[in-house]
Design an enzyme around this catalytic site. Structure first.
Site, PDB file in Angstrom:
ATOM      1  N   LYS A 164      -3.911   0.053  -8.292  1.00 15.90           N
ATOM      2  CA  LYS A 164      -3.930  -1.483  -8.501  1.00 15.90           C
ATOM      3  C   LYS A 164      -4.432  -2.161  -9.875  1.00 15.90           C
ATOM      4  O   LYS A 164      -5.469  -1.583 -10.453  1.00 15.90           O
ATOM      5  CB  LYS A 164      -4.570  -2.268  -7.453  1.00 15.90           C
ATOM      6  CG  LYS A 164      -4.619  -3.730  -7.608  1.00 15.90           C
ATOM      7  CD  LYS A 164      -3.314  -4.454  -7.606  1.00 15.90           C
ATOM      8  CE  LYS A 164      -2.284  -3.985  -6.567  1.00 15.90           C
ATOM      9  NZ  LYS A 164      -0.908  -4.415  -6.991  1.00 15.90           N
ATOM     10  N   GLY A 181       0.896  -1.174   0.066  1.00  9.29           N
ATOM     11  CA  GLY A 181      -0.038   0.057   0.074  1.00  9.29           C
ATOM     12  C   GLY A 181       0.993   1.231  -0.107  1.00  9.29           C
ATOM     13  O   GLY A 181       1.999   1.421   0.920  1.00  9.29           O
ATOM     14  N   ARG A 231      10.288  -0.894  -4.978  1.00  8.18           N
ATOM     15  CA  ARG A 231       9.006  -0.952  -5.717  1.00  8.18           C
ATOM     16  C   ARG A 231       9.004   0.104  -6.502  1.00  8.18           C
ATOM     17  O   ARG A 231       9.006   1.427  -5.749  1.00  8.18           O
ATOM     18  CB  ARG A 231       7.851  -1.136  -4.756  1.00  8.18           C
ATOM     19  CG  ARG A 231       7.627  -2.754  -4.217  1.00  8.18           C
ATOM     20  CD  ARG A 231       6.327  -2.933  -3.623  1.00  8.18           C
ATOM     21  NE  ARG A 231       5.527  -3.225  -4.650  1.00  8.18           N
ATOM     22  CZ  ARG A 231       4.200  -3.479  -4.488  1.00  8.18           C
ATOM     23  NH1 ARG A 231       3.525  -3.184  -3.311  1.00  8.18           N
ATOM     24  NH2 ARG A 231       3.279  -3.778  -5.486  1.00  8.18           N
ATOM     25  N   ASP A 256      -1.493   5.036  -6.172  1.00  7.67           N
ATOM     26  CA  ASP A 256      -0.123   4.805  -5.751  1.00  7.67           C
ATOM     27  C   ASP A 256       0.730   6.068  -6.362  1.00  7.67           C
ATOM     28  O   ASP A 256       1.680   6.314  -5.854  1.00  7.67           O
ATOM     29  CB  ASP A 256       0.249   3.592  -6.478  1.00  7.67           C
ATOM     30  CG  ASP A 256       0.063   2.257  -5.502  1.00  7.67           C
ATOM     31  OD1 ASP A 256      -1.278   2.037  -6.017  1.00  7.67           O
ATOM     32  OD2 ASP A 256       0.421   1.831  -4.846  1.00  7.67           O
TER      33      ASP A 256
HETATM   34  O1  MRU Z   1       0.732  -3.884  -4.767  1.00  9.52           O
HETATM   35  P1  MRU Z   1      -0.069  -3.090  -3.565  1.00  9.52           P
HETATM   36  O2  MRU Z   1      -0.876  -4.097  -2.489  1.00  9.52           O
HETATM   37  O3  MRU Z   1       1.039  -2.276  -2.722  1.00  9.52           O
HETATM   38  O4  MRU Z   1      -0.983  -2.114  -4.196  1.00  9.52           O
HETATM   39  C1  MRU Z   1      -2.016  -1.325  -3.426  1.00  9.52           C
HETATM   40  C2  MRU Z   1      -2.704  -0.278  -4.163  1.00  9.52           C
HETATM   41  O5  MRU Z   1      -2.828  -0.392  -5.347  1.00  9.52           O
HETATM   42  C3  MRU Z   1      -3.525   0.644  -3.291  1.00  9.52           C
HETATM   43  O6  MRU Z   1      -4.753   0.654  -3.892  1.00  9.52           O
HETATM   44  C4  MRU Z   1      -2.893   1.756  -3.131  1.00  9.52           C
HETATM   45  O7  MRU Z   1      -1.493   1.663  -2.766  1.00  9.52           O
HETATM   46  C5  MRU Z   1      -3.410   2.792  -2.263  1.00  9.52           C
HETATM   47  S1  MRU Z   1      -3.331   2.334  -0.713  1.00  9.52           S
HETATM   48  C6  MRU Z   1      -4.141   3.471   0.411  1.00  9.52           C
END
Ligand code: MRU
Length: 345
Positions: free
Chosen positions: A245, A47, A89, A234
């Protein structure tokens, strides 16, 4: 009370291992920056805002582990630590915002003073993220009417933010205002953050949730069962293009086709004004094995080719509003984002 996703305890970083939820609630105490990087790569911490907070603490841990008392040597080694985090990441900009803040905080007369300053800055970043997500949730709750059913994707709750949550924060705040709210959570293949984490968090909050597979969203929209979609982000580019995502873009197009409002909720640390086009956002490609397997169990013929982009880009034309702690931004996004976002190099 909800378990804390990230906590700084006695000079170590305690994380709730998100890869084991909901089956097991396992905490891991990370005492080296290598462990933090691994936890981020393996998505035990995930996240965008939570990644930023973990990176800040991870850099503080890395600094604590540097042995030299020579300031120049120390700063050179610290720079290496930061570069390793930068490669962990690529999509969530909060990671780079945190590195930038920690770089600026690496000041002081001697090594001991700088180490202390870095720990304080990491704690500050964490506190600010808690305050920002709480504030944006309160603001965003105005968009939710009594009796609404909200569709959300992936996981954008306290686990993902090390704070109050973004998309789930808005839903939670609406409920706290006395509104009746129900949620459809998409399972979010390949890593099932919706099925594993969103349903787990909403159940603890006493919010009614129905789990659906990603491919069911259009069916429920067409039946008139969804009042709005709220997702996290993100990275949001200066022109409003939003990375989130994988599958978010599909939901935005579907919402648009059905006349359903589509909201993005994110703290301003997720805004990247240095990118003038959304398609400049780097998209993380993860292992094909996450697609060919579900929790280690193969679901496709051995050796089959699989693609695994972890995020997609939603154009601003599909976004009804962007909810931040500094206000709800509507089109044209370039103007609104400029007023609240951050630019860093
Ligand atoms: O790959 P992840 O699980 O880190 O991706 C998370 C997301 O896409 C969330 O929607 C995003 O980080 C927003 S979290 C408040």
């Amino acid at each position: 009370m909800m378990a804390r996703a990230i906590e700084w305890l006695d000079g170590k970083l305690r994380i709730l291992d998100q890869s084991k939820l909901p089956g097991e609630q396992v905490f891991a105490d990370l005492d080296s920056y290598h462990d933090v990087i691994l936890a981020i790569k393996e998505m035990r911490v995930r996240g965008a805002p939570a990644i930023g907070v973990a990176v800040a603490y991870g850099i503080a841990l890395g600094a604590s582990g540097i042995k030299t008392a020579n300031k120049d040597e120390f700063l050179a080694q610290l720079n290496q630590v930061m570069q390793t985090f930068a490669a962990s990441r690529p999509t969530a900009v909060n990671l780079f915002q945190a590195i930038n803040r920690m770089k600026k905080a690496a000041r002081g007369d001697g090594v001991a003073e700088i180490k202390k300053s870095l720990i304080n800055e990491a704690k500050r970043i964490h506190r600010e993220e808690i305050t920002a997500t709480e504030k944006l949730s309160q603001l965003g709750a105005e968009l939710i009417k009594d009796g609404f059913t909200v569709l959300t994707h992936c996981n954008a709750g306290p686990l993902a933010t090390a704070g109050y949550g973004t998309a789930l924060g808005v839903i939670k705040a609406a409920k706290d205002q006395g509104k009746k709210v129900s949620v459809f959570a998409t399972e979010t293949r390949p890593l099932l953050q919706g099925a594993r984490l969103t349903t787990w968090e909403l159940r603890q909050e006493g919010i009614s949730v129905t789990l659906i597979t990603d491919s069911m969203a259009g069916y429920f929209m067409k039946r008139g069962e969804i009042d709005c979609v709220i997702v996290g982000a993100d990275r949001i580019a200066a022109n409003g293009y939003t990375a989130n995502k994988i599958g978010t873009y599909t939901l935005a197009v579907l919402a648009n086709a059905h006349g359903i409002p589509f909201y993005v909720a994110a703290p301003t640390t997720t805004i990247d004004l240095s990118l003038t086009s959304g398609y400049q956002i780097p998209i993380e490609e993860r292992s094909p094995e996450e697609v060919t397997h579900i929790q280690g169990v193969p679901i496709a013929p051995e050796g089959i080719r699989a693609a695994n982009p972890a995020f997609d880009i939603t154009p601003p034309s599909y976004i009804t509003a962007i909810i931040t702690e500094k206000g709800i931004i509507r089109k044209p996004y370039t103007e609104g984002l400029k007023g609240v976002g951050s630019r860093f190099s």
